[in-house]
Design an enzyme around this catalytic site. Structure first.
Site, PDB file in Angstrom:
ATOM      1  N   HIS A  29     -43.245   2.201   7.407  1.00 48.69           N
ATOM      2  CA  HIS A  29     -42.780   3.234   8.351  1.00 48.69           C
ATOM      3  C   HIS A  29     -43.810   4.361   8.407  1.00 48.69           C
ATOM      4  O   HIS A  29     -43.879   5.189   7.504  1.00 48.69           O
ATOM      5  CB  HIS A  29     -41.437   3.784   7.858  1.00 48.69           C
ATOM      6  CG  HIS A  29     -40.779   4.760   8.776  1.00 48.69           C
ATOM      7  ND1 HIS A  29     -39.446   4.693   9.093  1.00 48.69           N
ATOM      8  CD2 HIS A  29     -41.254   5.844   9.455  1.00 48.69           C
ATOM      9  CE1 HIS A  29     -39.124   5.672   9.904  1.00 48.69           C
ATOM     10  NE2 HIS A  29     -40.214   6.409  10.139  1.00 48.69           N
ATOM     11  N   HIS A  43     -35.866   5.389   5.796  1.00 46.53           N
ATOM     12  CA  HIS A  43     -35.882   6.657   5.027  1.00 46.53           C
ATOM     13  C   HIS A  43     -34.521   7.021   4.458  1.00 46.53           C
ATOM     14  O   HIS A  43     -33.965   8.081   4.749  1.00 46.53           O
ATOM     15  CB  HIS A  43     -36.471   7.805   5.845  1.00 46.53           C
ATOM     16  CG  HIS A  43     -36.123   7.808   7.322  1.00 46.53           C
ATOM     17  ND1 HIS A  43     -34.834   7.799   7.785  1.00 46.53           N
ATOM     18  CD2 HIS A  43     -36.906   7.826   8.422  1.00 46.53           C
ATOM     19  CE1 HIS A  43     -34.845   7.811   9.109  1.00 46.53           C
ATOM     20  NE2 HIS A  43     -36.104   7.820   9.521  1.00 46.53           N
ATOM     21  N   LYS A  72     -37.262   0.112  17.035  1.00 45.53           N
ATOM     22  CA  LYS A  72     -36.786   1.298  16.308  1.00 45.53           C
ATOM     23  C   LYS A  72     -35.751   2.046  17.126  1.00 45.53           C
ATOM     24  O   LYS A  72     -35.950   2.319  18.309  1.00 45.53           O
ATOM     25  CB  LYS A  72     -37.977   2.220  16.018  1.00 45.53           C
ATOM     26  CG  LYS A  72     -37.628   3.528  15.330  1.00 45.53           C
ATOM     27  CD  LYS A  72     -37.216   3.315  13.882  1.00 45.53           C
ATOM     28  CE  LYS A  72     -36.610   4.572  13.264  1.00 45.53           C
ATOM     29  NZ  LYS A  72     -37.577   5.625  13.038  1.00 45.53           N
ATOM     30  N   ASP A 130     -42.842   7.267   6.095  1.00 44.30           N
ATOM     31  CA  ASP A 130     -42.449   8.195   7.160  1.00 44.30           C
ATOM     32  C   ASP A 130     -43.456   9.334   7.272  1.00 44.30           C
ATOM     33  O   ASP A 130     -43.100  10.448   7.666  1.00 44.30           O
ATOM     34  CB  ASP A 130     -41.034   8.743   6.948  1.00 44.30           C
ATOM     35  CG  ASP A 130     -40.431   9.281   8.237  1.00 44.30           C
ATOM     36  OD1 ASP A 130     -41.003   9.045   9.318  1.00 44.30           O
ATOM     37  OD2 ASP A 130     -39.392   9.954   8.162  1.00 44.30           O
ATOM     38  N   HIS A 154     -45.952   7.241  11.229  1.00 49.45           N
ATOM     39  CA  HIS A 154     -46.217   7.825  12.554  1.00 49.45           C
ATOM     40  C   HIS A 154     -47.696   8.178  12.625  1.00 49.45           C
ATOM     41  O   HIS A 154     -48.179   8.976  11.805  1.00 49.45           O
ATOM     42  CB  HIS A 154     -45.394   9.102  12.756  1.00 49.45           C
ATOM     43  CG  HIS A 154     -43.918   8.872  12.646  1.00 49.45           C
ATOM     44  ND1 HIS A 154     -43.117   8.657  13.747  1.00 49.45           N
ATOM     45  CD2 HIS A 154     -43.094   8.799  11.570  1.00 49.45           C
ATOM     46  CE1 HIS A 154     -41.859   8.474  13.347  1.00 49.45           C
ATOM     47  NE2 HIS A 154     -41.819   8.558  12.032  1.00 49.45           N
ATOM     48  N   LEU A 155     -48.391   7.598  13.606  1.00 51.92           N
ATOM     49  CA  LEU A 155     -49.833   7.887  13.719  1.00 51.92           C
ATOM     50  C   LEU A 155     -50.167   8.749  14.932  1.00 51.92           C
ATOM     51  O   LEU A 155     -51.300   9.180  15.071  1.00 51.92           O
ATOM     52  CB  LEU A 155     -50.639   6.579  13.772  1.00 51.92           C
ATOM     53  CG  LEU A 155     -50.527   5.677  12.534  1.00 51.92           C
ATOM     54  CD1 LEU A 155     -51.330   4.391  12.728  1.00 51.92           C
ATOM     55  CD2 LEU A 155     -50.997   6.393  11.271  1.00 51.92           C
ATOM     56  N   ARG A 156     -49.183   8.969  15.840  1.00 54.54           N
ATOM     57  CA  ARG A 156     -49.399   9.767  17.066  1.00 54.54           C
ATOM     58  C   ARG A 156     -50.467   9.132  17.944  1.00 54.54           C
ATOM     59  O   ARG A 156     -50.768   7.969  17.813  1.00 54.54           O
ATOM     60  CB  ARG A 156     -49.772  11.221  16.737  1.00 54.54           C
ATOM     61  CG  ARG A 156     -48.949  11.869  15.630  1.00 54.54           C
ATOM     62  CD  ARG A 156     -47.490  11.944  15.955  1.00 54.54           C
ATOM     63  NE  ARG A 156     -46.781  12.759  14.993  1.00 54.54           N
ATOM     64  CZ  ARG A 156     -45.489  12.662  14.731  1.00 54.54           C
ATOM     65  NH1 ARG A 156     -44.743  11.758  15.331  1.00 54.54           N
ATOM     66  NH2 ARG A 156     -44.921  13.454  13.861  1.00 54.54           N
ATOM     67  N   HIS A 172     -32.953   4.743  12.454  1.00 55.41           N
ATOM     68  CA  HIS A 172     -32.837   6.119  12.000  1.00 55.41           C
ATOM     69  C   HIS A 172     -31.335   6.315  11.857  1.00 55.41           C
ATOM     70  O   HIS A 172     -30.639   6.556  12.830  1.00 55.41           O
ATOM     71  CB  HIS A 172     -33.463   7.094  13.009  1.00 55.41           C
ATOM     72  CG  HIS A 172     -33.437   8.499  12.515  1.00 55.41           C
ATOM     73  ND1 HIS A 172     -34.572   9.232  12.274  1.00 55.41           N
ATOM     74  CD2 HIS A 172     -32.401   9.299  12.171  1.00 55.41           C
ATOM     75  CE1 HIS A 172     -34.228  10.426  11.812  1.00 55.41           C
ATOM     76  NE2 HIS A 172     -32.914  10.490  11.751  1.00 55.41           N
TER      77      HIS A 172
HETATM   78  O1  DOR Z   1     -38.851  14.220  10.320  1.00 52.15           O
HETATM   79  C1  DOR Z   1     -39.082  13.304  11.104  1.00 52.15           C
HETATM   80  N1  DOR Z   1     -40.228  13.277  11.812  1.00 52.15           N
HETATM   81  N2  DOR Z   1     -38.174  12.334  11.262  1.00 52.15           N
HETATM   82  C2  DOR Z   1     -38.303  11.412  12.220  1.00 52.15           C
HETATM   83  O2  DOR Z   1     -37.446  10.583  12.333  1.00 52.15           O
HETATM   84  C3  DOR Z   1     -39.445  11.463  13.167  1.00 52.15           C
HETATM   85  C4  DOR Z   1     -40.581  12.140  12.566  1.00 52.15           C
HETATM   86  C5  DOR Z   1     -41.687  12.491  13.547  1.00 52.15           C
HETATM   87  O3  DOR Z   1     -42.003  11.681  14.406  1.00 52.15           O
HETATM   88  O4  DOR Z   1     -42.245  13.599  13.423  1.00 52.15           O
HETATM   89 ZN    ZN Z   2     -40.121   8.240  10.996  1.00 49.40          ZN
END
Ligand code: DOR
Ligand code: ZN
Length: 372
Positions: free
Chosen positions: A14, A196, A117, A268, A16-18, A154
């Site tokens: 899990h 998470h 997701k 995460d 997030h790379l943006r 989530h």
């Molecule tokens: O705190 C979080 N940030 N929870 C998420 O589910 C998404 C994530 C984000 O993309 O910043």
């Molecule tokens: Zn996440």
């Protein structure tokens, strides 16, 4: 004598790379710690077609190939080994996602999709495209069950039936008691991951009902390391699901120490620029990529469970996704170090990692270090 641990290369279930400058800054850091990762689709706009996932995958691969030596360094200036990173792509369960897209994602002709997701509408960063309740997405869920596409949850109830916000400390418990059992009953063959996991209730539910290949849970470094008291006084620890009280933290720690085959690492790691993180409204998300494997190792050592670390980091995750564990390895050395600098994007934005000495208590020391 220095102490070392060698493990199969970890799997981040899990992350997030943006996109754009942020992606270019953070992707090599994940690639240095993990051989493969499940890439979250809550970009702006969201990833909701296989074509978009293919484009996104290209952008990720470009960010961890062809690095100059200057770029392949972490914020502390250490050289990074980032070759051969494999991003595993996901789709966002928006109202536009169709059963036909699930079929295309399983077939993999355009882009292999590893999972879908679900975000509850309004609960977190870029969740405005999510359903109010996962149970509304019946046609897509049916198709996913039929073709073996995993659903990543989530798992929080954010709004009640009158669209009022629930207590955010209670959202995961409500999901576990009101929604998850119904979902599992309605789709008995659907592969489900509770992402998470953060509460005592969720830990108890997963310990009792978890099953490799059917119902699994991922655990972050931050829900293992911190309690509500610390999180409420540090804007860098603002995250969804919220970091809960000590009782929940200890329940999550006890769960991972059991070495269950259906519990594994999902960092995460979710970077936000300093300006957004430190603003009065503060974005949700903790950036842990530069130290995630080290922090998990530290927790497992504290728990006397280092013998369970490799399955948690490197074996259980790939198995859920039908993959073999990595044939590569990493070595960690017992060595104290600190994160003193932010990551800086090529557009000049600063991103502060978890456990840094500037925004925490000022005394954070990490006890293990990956050797490059
Ligand atoms: O705190 C979080 N940030 N929870 C998420 O589910 C998404 C994530 C984000 O993309 O910043
Ligand atoms: Zn996440």
């Amino acid at each position: 004598m220095s102490k070392t641990i060698t493990l199969k290369k970890p799997f981040d279930a899990h992350v997030h790379l943006r996109r754009g400058a942020m992606l270019r800054a953070v992707t090599p850091l994940t690639a240095a710690e993990f051989g493969r990762a499940i890439i979250m689709p809550n970009t702006e706009p969201p990833i909701e077609t296989v074509e978009q996932a293919a484009e996104y995958k290209k952008e990720i691969l470009a960010a961890c190939g062809g690095l100059t030596s200057a770029e392949s360094r972490n914020p502390q200036g250490d050289a990074l080994r980032v070759s051969g990173f494999e991003p595993l792509m996901t789709l966002y369960l928006t109202k536009n996602l169709t059963p036909a897209e699930i079929e295309k994602g399983i077939a993999g002709d355009v882009c292999k999709i590893s999972a879908v997701k679900s975000y509850p509408y309004g609960a977190t960063t870029n969740s405005q495209w999510g359903y109010r309740s996962i149970l509304e997405a019946a046609n897509v869920l049916k198709k996913m069950e039929e073709v073996g596409m995993p659903l990543l949850l989530h798992g929080e109830v954010h709004l009640n039936e009158d669209d009022e916000e629930e207590d955010p400390y209670d959202g995961e418990r409500l999901f576990i008691t009101d929604v998850l059992p119904r979902l599992l009953d309605t789709y008995p063959k659907l592969k489900v991951s509770l992402e998470h996991l953060s509460s005592e209730n969720a830990a108890a539910f997963i310990e009792k009902n978890g099953e490799a290949g059917r119902l699994v849970a991922t655990v972050t470094p931050h829900h293992l390391l911190y309690g509500r008291h610390e999180a409420e006084s540090n804007p860098l620890l603002k995250v969804k699901p919220l970091i809960k009280d000590e009782k929940s933290k200890n329940a999550v720690r006890a769960l991972v120490a059991k070495g269950l085959p259906f519990v594994f690492a999902g960092t995460d790691s979710a970077p936000h620029p300093e300006a957004k993180k430190l603003s009065p409204t503060g974005a949700f998300g903790i950036f842990s990529a530069p130290a995630a494997v080290e922090l998990y190792t530290q927790v497992f050592e504290e728990l006397g469970a280092l013998d369970k670390l490799e399955n948690f980091l490197s074996v259980n995750g790939p198995r859920f996704y039908g993959l073999e564990p990595s044939s590569k390895t990493i070595t960690l050395m017992k060595k104290d170090w600190q994160v003193t600098e932010p990551v800086v994007t090529d557009e000049g934005d600063k991103v502060w990692p978890i456990c840094n000495t500037v925004h925490g208590s000022g005394s954070e020391t990490i006890r293990w270090k990956i050797q490059n």
